[in-house]
Design a protein around this motif. Structure first.
Motif, PDB file in Angstrom:
ATOM      1  N   MET A 216      10.620 -13.470 -43.089  1.00  0.00           N
ATOM      2  CA  MET A 216      11.128 -13.013 -41.794  1.00  0.00           C
ATOM      3  C   MET A 216      12.645 -12.825 -41.766  1.00  0.00           C
ATOM      4  SD  MET A 216       8.579 -14.080 -38.684  1.00  0.00           S
ATOM      5  CE  MET A 216       9.170 -12.778 -37.618  1.00  0.00           C
ATOM      6  N   MET A 217      13.286 -12.888 -42.917  1.00  0.00           N
ATOM      7  CA  MET A 217      14.714 -12.558 -42.970  1.00  0.00           C
ATOM      8  C   MET A 217      14.907 -11.088 -42.608  1.00  0.00           C
ATOM      9  SD  MET A 217      17.793 -13.270 -43.263  1.00  0.00           S
ATOM     10  CE  MET A 217      18.205 -14.801 -44.091  1.00  0.00           C
ATOM     11  N   ASN A 218      13.945 -10.271 -43.002  1.00  0.00           N
ATOM     12  CA  ASN A 218      14.015  -8.849 -42.670  1.00  0.00           C
ATOM     13  C   ASN A 218      14.148  -8.645 -41.158  1.00  0.00           C
ATOM     14  OD1 ASN A 218      13.762  -5.978 -43.263  1.00  0.00           O
ATOM     15  ND2 ASN A 218      11.791  -6.158 -42.251  1.00  0.00           N
ATOM     16  N   LYS A 219      13.378  -9.418 -40.401  1.00  0.00           N
ATOM     17  CA  LYS A 219      13.449  -9.292 -38.937  1.00  0.00           C
ATOM     18  C   LYS A 219      14.792  -9.793 -38.442  1.00  0.00           C
ATOM     19  CE  LYS A 219      10.616  -7.500 -37.900  1.00  0.00           C
ATOM     20  NZ  LYS A 219      10.419  -6.027 -37.736  1.00  0.00           N
ATOM     21  N   GLY A 220      15.305 -10.846 -39.077  1.00  0.00           N
ATOM     22  CA  GLY A 220      16.634 -11.336 -38.721  1.00  0.00           C
ATOM     23  C   GLY A 220      17.694 -10.266 -38.939  1.00  0.00           C
ATOM     24  N   LYS A 227      21.929  -5.057 -32.686  1.00  0.00           N
ATOM     25  CA  LYS A 227      23.150  -5.317 -31.912  1.00  0.00           C
ATOM     26  C   LYS A 227      24.169  -4.196 -32.128  1.00  0.00           C
ATOM     27  CE  LYS A 227      27.361  -8.088 -31.856  1.00  0.00           C
ATOM     28  NZ  LYS A 227      27.808  -7.577 -30.597  1.00  0.00           N
ATOM     29  N   TRP A 228      24.363  -3.827 -33.399  1.00  0.00           N
ATOM     30  CA  TRP A 228      25.389  -2.821 -33.707  1.00  0.00           C
ATOM     31  C   TRP A 228      24.945  -1.410 -33.361  1.00  0.00           C
ATOM     32  CZ3 TRP A 228      29.620  -5.167 -33.675  1.00  0.00           C
ATOM     33  CH2 TRP A 228      29.768  -6.434 -34.241  1.00  0.00           C
ATOM     34  N   LEU A 229      23.670  -1.121 -33.544  1.00  0.00           N
ATOM     35  CA  LEU A 229      23.191   0.234 -33.238  1.00  0.00           C
ATOM     36  C   LEU A 229      23.148   0.508 -31.741  1.00  0.00           C
ATOM     37  CD1 LEU A 229      20.250   0.629 -35.787  1.00  0.00           C
ATOM     38  CD2 LEU A 229      22.296   2.064 -35.715  1.00  0.00           C
ATOM     39  N   PHE A 230      22.796  -0.513 -30.966  1.00  0.00           N
ATOM     40  CA  PHE A 230      22.523  -0.261 -29.543  1.00  0.00           C
ATOM     41  C   PHE A 230      23.448  -1.005 -28.585  1.00  0.00           C
ATOM     42  CE2 PHE A 230      18.548   0.192 -31.992  1.00  0.00           C
ATOM     43  CZ  PHE A 230      18.439   1.577 -31.899  1.00  0.00           C
ATOM     44  N   PRO A 234      23.136 -10.587 -28.531  1.00  0.00           N
ATOM     45  CA  PRO A 234      22.014 -11.212 -29.243  1.00  0.00           C
ATOM     46  C   PRO A 234      20.907 -11.700 -28.302  1.00  0.00           C
ATOM     47  CG  PRO A 234      24.099 -11.995 -30.143  1.00  0.00           C
ATOM     48  CD  PRO A 234      24.442 -11.123 -28.976  1.00  0.00           C
ATOM     49  N   ASP A 235      21.287 -12.224 -27.120  1.00  0.00           N
ATOM     50  CA  ASP A 235      20.258 -12.754 -26.211  1.00  0.00           C
ATOM     51  C   ASP A 235      19.450 -11.650 -25.520  1.00  0.00           C
ATOM     52  OD1 ASP A 235      23.064 -12.753 -24.777  1.00  0.00           O
ATOM     53  OD2 ASP A 235      21.585 -12.508 -23.182  1.00  0.00           O
ATOM     54  N   GLN A 236      19.835 -10.383 -25.769  1.00  0.00           N
ATOM     55  CA  GLN A 236      19.048  -9.271 -25.213  1.00  0.00           C
ATOM     56  C   GLN A 236      18.042  -8.729 -26.229  1.00  0.00           C
ATOM     57  OE1 GLN A 236      22.763  -7.070 -24.013  1.00  0.00           O
ATOM     58  NE2 GLN A 236      21.472  -6.452 -22.299  1.00  0.00           N
ATOM     59  N   ILE A 237      17.942  -9.405 -27.368  1.00  0.00           N
ATOM     60  CA  ILE A 237      17.011  -8.939 -28.403  1.00  0.00           C
ATOM     61  C   ILE A 237      15.915  -9.983 -28.592  1.00  0.00           C
ATOM     62  CG2 ILE A 237      16.764  -8.107 -30.780  1.00  0.00           C
ATOM     63  CD1 ILE A 237      19.900  -7.775 -30.750  1.00  0.00           C
ATOM     64  N   ALA A 315      24.040 -16.513 -37.332  1.00  0.00           N
ATOM     65  CA  ALA A 315      25.088 -15.701 -37.969  1.00  0.00           C
ATOM     66  C   ALA A 315      25.645 -14.668 -36.984  1.00  0.00           C
ATOM     67  CB  ALA A 315      24.535 -15.000 -39.207  1.00  0.00           C
ATOM     68  N   LEU A 316      24.760 -14.087 -36.205  1.00  0.00           N
ATOM     69  CA  LEU A 316      25.167 -13.067 -35.239  1.00  0.00           C
ATOM     70  C   LEU A 316      26.024 -13.668 -34.130  1.00  0.00           C
ATOM     71  CD1 LEU A 316      24.927 -10.106 -34.588  1.00  0.00           C
ATOM     72  CD2 LEU A 316      22.771 -10.537 -33.438  1.00  0.00           C
TER      73      LEU A 316
END
Length: 384
Positions: A216-220, A227-230, A234-237, A315-316
């Motif tokens: 599940m690192m991929n999902k992380g 966050k960067w694209l949109f 972080p709490d909105q994801i 990390a984010l």
């Protein structure tokens, strides 16, 4: 549509995304042209691709394979280069309309930055670019007025769901298949093998991303990318485990409405959409059959069993070079697991320890990312 063929540079043409991108180009040779093909070391496949698609330029990153490549293509008028520096130079070629960044890992960052500085439109499949240096990449994209189109199925789904919406996003619902070990206990996870991990239930992907999906690192990484694209916090994801992989992701708005994008799990759809945006081209890909997809289920991700997802959020939140540290440690442990050198759960432990030990930089410049990547790899490697 434009009257000239769109010339596409594929960084990583021999990988999973690259080969599927070539299928898309092959189906629409009237619209697209594979102008540049690059590979890391898979020279045999690169030669096959070059003979079929007749690109202007091919690059092999591994310089020791340059001669093999050159000899194999000596009868064709294709320019042949080698090395990491060549990757950064070829993406600047004037005729290139779009660069598909499909290399794996940190290695994809520099050529992508080089393409942005040359004003090329980016179809981004290399997650690590935004994970490692999202802030820098976003700033450069704004400075050079470059559009970054997401190729990840999840981010493509989010992108498609917000099209034509002037209102801000309230929440992103990022779906995850849960991978092959979704229902495993900690005891079972402790002894899983790479063979089991490489067997993903829904998607056919390269080895690195398949292991990242299992942990599940991929999902992380996708949370960080979102966050960067949109431009969300972080709490909105919210990550939602959706084992059928039919809803590729969704967006919730202020009025409570949710828009989602659905389809069969086929990466060629988001690849083609990034190429053709804002248009949609006809394709021969399989269609979603609602009667065969009778059940769509959803569950909460378990961050105790899948610690990596939590580490990505950490990390984010920290920001700075912390996602870069996360990525470097993950590249090291991912490879170690693939080489049977460590157990499955040890991956997360080493990543977490590396995040605690590596030097933190709040506002990193490009050089800091290079240094951080080096340092974090050393730290993680020593713990193996």
């Amino acid at each position: 549509m434009e009257n000239h063929k769109k010339k596409i540079a594929i960084l990583g043409s021999t990988g999973s995304i690259g080969t599927q991108a070539l299928q898309v180009i092959n189906e629409h040779t009237d619209v697209y042209e594979a102008y540049i093909l690059t590979a890391n070391r898979n020279v045999d496949l690169l030669v096959k691709q070059a003979r079929k698609f007749r690109p202007e330029i091919v690059v092999i990153a591994d310089e020791s394979r340059y001669q093999i490549l050159r000899d194999a293509l000596s009868d064709l008028p294709i320019k042949v280069y080698a090395g990491a520096e060549a990757l950064c130079q070829v993406v600047q070629e004037k005729p290139v309309d779009m660069v598909l960044a499909a290399m794996v890992g940190f290695a994809g960052l520099q050529p992508t930055i080089s393409a942005i500085k040359a004003g090329k439109k980016i179809a981004l499949a290399n997650k690590e670019t935004l994970v490692v240096a999202g802030e820098l990449v976003n700033r450069l994209a704004a400075d050079y007025k470059v559009q970054i189109l997401p190729v990840d199925s999840e981010h493509s789904a989010i992108f498609q769901s917000i099209l034509g919406e002037p209102s801000p996003i309230e929440k992103i619902i990022l779906t995850a298949s849960g991978g092959p070990f979704r229902n495993y206990t900690m005891e079972q996870l402790a002894v899983v093998t790479k063979t089991q991990a490489l067997h993903h239930p829904n998607w056919d992907m390269g080895a690195k991303i398949t292991i990242d999906s299992a942990s599940m690192m991929n999902k992380g990484f996708e949370v960080i990318e979102a966050k960067w694209l949109f431009g969300v916090r972080p709490d909105q994801i919210q990550v939602v485990v959706h084992p059928q992989s039919v809803i590729h992701s969704a967006v919730q708005f202020a009025d409570g409405a949710v828009k989602a994008q659905l389809g069969v799990p086929d990466m060629r759809v988001p690849i083609q959409y990034a190429f053709s945006y804002p248009f949609r081209l006809k394709s021969s890909f399989e269609r979603l059959d609602f009667f065969k997809t009778a059940q769509l289920t959803f569950e909460e991700p378990d961050i105790v069993r899948f610690r990596n997802l939590q580490l990505a959020y950490v990390a984010l939140e920290r920001g700075g070079n912390m996602p870069c540290i996360l990525n470097a440690a993950n590249e090291v442990v991912n490879r170690a697991f693939l080489e049977d050198r460590i157990g499955f759960l040890r991956m997360g432990e080493i990543i977490e320890a590396t995040m605690q030990k590596a030097f933190f930089v709040q506002s990193p410049a490009y050089e800091d990312y290079l240094q951080t990547d080096n340092e974090a790899r050393k730290i993680a490697s020593e713990m193996l």
